[in-house]
Design a protein around this motif. Sequence first.
Motif, PDB file in Angstrom:
ATOM      1  N   ASN A   1      -2.852  71.170 -22.475  1.00  0.00           N
ATOM      2  CA  ASN A   1      -3.605  71.251 -21.259  1.00  0.00           C
ATOM      3  C   ASN A   1      -6.026  71.486 -22.081  1.00  0.00           C
ATOM      4  OD1 ASN A   1      -5.493  70.182 -18.804  1.00  0.00           O
ATOM      5  ND2 ASN A   1      -6.103  72.385 -18.690  1.00  0.00           N
TER       6      ASN A   1
ATOM      7  N   SER B   1      -6.990  78.270 -20.930  1.00  0.00           N
ATOM      8  CA  SER B   1      -6.948  76.098 -22.100  1.00  0.00           C
ATOM      9  C   SER B   1      -8.187  75.784 -21.626  1.00  0.00           C
ATOM     10  CB  SER B   1      -6.177  75.678 -20.253  1.00  0.00           C
ATOM     11  OG  SER B   1      -7.192  75.474 -19.275  1.00  0.00           O
TER      12      SER B   1
ATOM     13  N   THR C   1      -3.111  63.023 -19.915  1.00  0.00           N
ATOM     14  CA  THR C   1      -3.397  63.980 -19.817  1.00  0.00           C
ATOM     15  C   THR C   1      -2.956  63.398 -22.322  1.00  0.00           C
ATOM     16  OG1 THR C   1      -3.446  65.340 -18.467  1.00  0.00           O
ATOM     17  CG2 THR C   1      -2.824  65.989 -20.478  1.00  0.00           C
TER      18      THR C   1
ATOM     19  N   ARG D   1      -9.673  68.430 -14.331  1.00  0.00           N
ATOM     20  CA  ARG D   1      -8.730  68.997 -15.432  1.00  0.00           C
ATOM     21  C   ARG D   1      -8.060  70.124 -14.882  1.00  0.00           C
ATOM     22  NH1 ARG D   1      -5.743  67.269 -19.065  1.00  0.00           N
ATOM     23  NH2 ARG D   1      -6.281  65.111 -18.490  1.00  0.00           N
TER      24      ARG D   1
ATOM     25  N   THR E   1      -4.848  71.064 -12.920  1.00  0.00           N
ATOM     26  CA  THR E   1      -3.376  70.045 -14.049  1.00  0.00           C
ATOM     27  C   THR E   1      -2.353  71.159 -14.778  1.00  0.00           C
ATOM     28  OG1 THR E   1      -4.696  69.671 -16.120  1.00  0.00           O
ATOM     29  CG2 THR E   1      -4.361  67.717 -14.687  1.00  0.00           C
ATOM     30  N   VAL E   2      -3.548  72.590 -14.296  1.00  0.00           N
ATOM     31  CA  VAL E   2      -2.583  73.671 -14.727  1.00  0.00           C
ATOM     32  C   VAL E   2      -2.221  74.879 -13.613  1.00  0.00           C
ATOM     33  CG1 VAL E   2      -3.363  74.004 -17.625  1.00  0.00           C
ATOM     34  CG2 VAL E   2      -4.663  74.774 -14.850  1.00  0.00           C
TER      35      VAL E   2
ATOM     36  N   ILE F   1       0.981  71.180 -16.490  1.00  0.00           N
ATOM     37  CA  ILE F   1       0.268  71.135 -17.565  1.00  0.00           C
ATOM     38  C   ILE F   1      -0.044  72.521 -18.111  1.00  0.00           C
ATOM     39  CG2 ILE F   1      -1.375  69.438 -18.930  1.00  0.00           C
ATOM     40  CD1 ILE F   1       0.333  68.554 -18.203  1.00  0.00           C
TER      41      ILE F   1
END
Lengths: 86, 674
Positions: B49, B455, B179, B442, B445-446, B44
């Motif tokens: 994000n 983010s 997301t 979260r 997700t990066v 992401i």
Amino acid sequence: MAHFDHGSAHPTEVEDEVQVARRARIALWLFVVYCVAYGAFMLLNAFAPKVMETTFGGVNLAIWYGFGLIGGALLLALVYAWLCRK
Amino acid sequence: MIYERSTLAVAIFAVFVGITLGLSFYLGRRAKSASGYFAAGGHIHWFVNGIAFAGDYLSAASFLGICGMIAFYGYDGFLYSIGYLAGWIVALFVVAEPLKRMGKFTFADALDSRFHSRGIKLSAAISTLAVSIFYLIPQMVGAGALIKPLLGFSHATGVITVGAVVILIVTTAGMVSTTYVQFIKGSLLVVFSTVLVVMILNRGLIARPWKSDPMIHHFRTLNVPTAAKTKDDLIKSGPLKCYNGWKTPMQEVEVEELLPQNPAWQKTPYVRLHVKGDDVPTVWRFDTWEPHVTTLGDWGYLRETQTVTVTRDGKKLVNGKPQGRLEAQGDLFPVGQIDFFFGEDFGENATHTGSLGPIDYLEKLSSSRVTLWGSDVIKDEDGSVTTVYYPKHTHGRDILLPGNHPTFKGIRSDKLTDKLNFLSLMLALFGGTASLPHILIRYYTVKDQASARKSTIVGIASIGFFYVLTLYIGLGAMTSGALDVTNSNMAAPLLAKSFGEWLFAIISAIAFTTVLGTVSGLIIAASGAVAHDICGTLLKMNMTDSQKIRIAKIASVGVGLIAIVLGILFEKMNVSYLVGWAFSVAASANLPSLIMLIFWPGTTKQGITASITVGVISSLSWILLSADTFKDVYGSDPSKALVPFSQPGIVTIPLGFAVLIGVSLLTRRREVVA
């Protein structure tokens, strides 16, 4: 636009230990600065609430301090991003 | 209050849900691996994000609960905004990069990265489940609160609808669809909240003294005769004088009957009068203009109230009549108004400031008198229960200071326990954000630590901006004349309604989507704990990716069903208050181990396991034994509470640190001796 492929997790990034330590040190200092501001806000409200009634420009300190803590968080975040830009 | 169903709102909501589900099914066809399902493959973009952080974090509690609390109590709701945003500093400076470095799918991954301990996995998974479920309750309550005006269905129907849609979103594409749902929701929420605030400032403030506005119900005020020393004396000296406002002649009001003062009513500040010309008796509250006046006969007032009575056989009476819109039926009147501006001449006509800047708005409000509404519950001997909603004339200056809400009474109290309660909540809000499992996951997700950092900064910017908006939305609702005294969670949508049907429809639909986004994140976090931590690591089940995803989907359905049941059971509680509990449990259970793992090399696996276990148990126990829970959940006497104040953080967070340090020292020494 982000990728939509959902294969295996991204490969582990290569770390520069010196940079990691430097970033951690900067983060810690900025964290302490914010903790002092937030702690002072909590303690003033709890033990000297009259101070919050003081007005500046027609608006009381409680409002200004609240705006300051929100705006200050963004300011410190941007300072951190700038210091870690390399 | 009875709400009319809005077809437009239903249509906009249906479009939102349609887009959301369409996106989920589209993305679902691509999410085949466990990494894709739990962490969106780590691909992401940091900006997406960051906004998704806002979509994940700005829950029903933020939008509905905070705005509602500000609308009913003023500044106190803003304290939540400040605390919630401050928590992101912990996330950015302490947690973000190390967590990304150490973990893979779940919060337990990071904690266990050094030790590979089943004890850590189990305790972290249980903590994740406990916090997620605690956090799910207010989201579902918010959904139920919205569905009534939006679709005209019951609270339970709203909760079940949200539960069903979210289960569908999560089971189709996991973290990927979650997301993008959160990204869309976060963007819409910030944009339309900005639109709402621009309209609030453009409208300015309107003082509506007494009878000036036909849209506002005129609540009557009677002068108490000087000779009256007891409630029974009230009507002995003839008609009462009805106060109609400054420079306006008083009218005489004839009271036909003073209802008997049975014990339940006698000890309250209320009397039930049947005023000539009224269909039924109404409830009046004794009030004083000057604070030092405390007894009848010392120039007091009787102020008309609103009541909801539930009789022993379950019938509901509103202001003494069966609830409805037909003749001989009654409904609650919308409230929330400025009475007048101090220092300005006022009569019967409304005073309008015109459009105001953000600071002028606050300055003008602080020089006004606003009517807020409080409530009391009276249990009669005949088994009926009456909730009385009474007007509280409040100086605008006090509204913009903390300490009006019962949770924050410590600010204006001399009792140390009240002050500790306040400090405890603010500490939990500060430490809770970086301990919430659905926020922590979260970071996976990066692609790297720099993206995690960037983010978070985008998240802080969008969330901080939104929290400033909440102050104006809440104050706008407070003075809109549109509030429902029985439901603080409806303040923001009803404010939007005061601007028109379109804005109401959009804001309601966004608020509903808000619930979808946050609930999706929570269910993903909980299902990851079950499939990855408990089944995969703890039970050592050897699973393929597709089996792991299948278990996660089954867990999602299970957690979703639990959330539905709890959302129905906790209908009446303010959602922001409930989120305060979730933050306390998260901060007590997760924060000590996260921080010590990062900063103290002496941390041992036994220390982490003990700290999480003690944190969960102590904070939950404290909450269950607190005065607030006794009063609001058990319905019993709050003075019987077994802990000195309601918010556990100030005790249980340091306890978590102490246990971790103590157990780590003990177990390290043993290792050295061995």
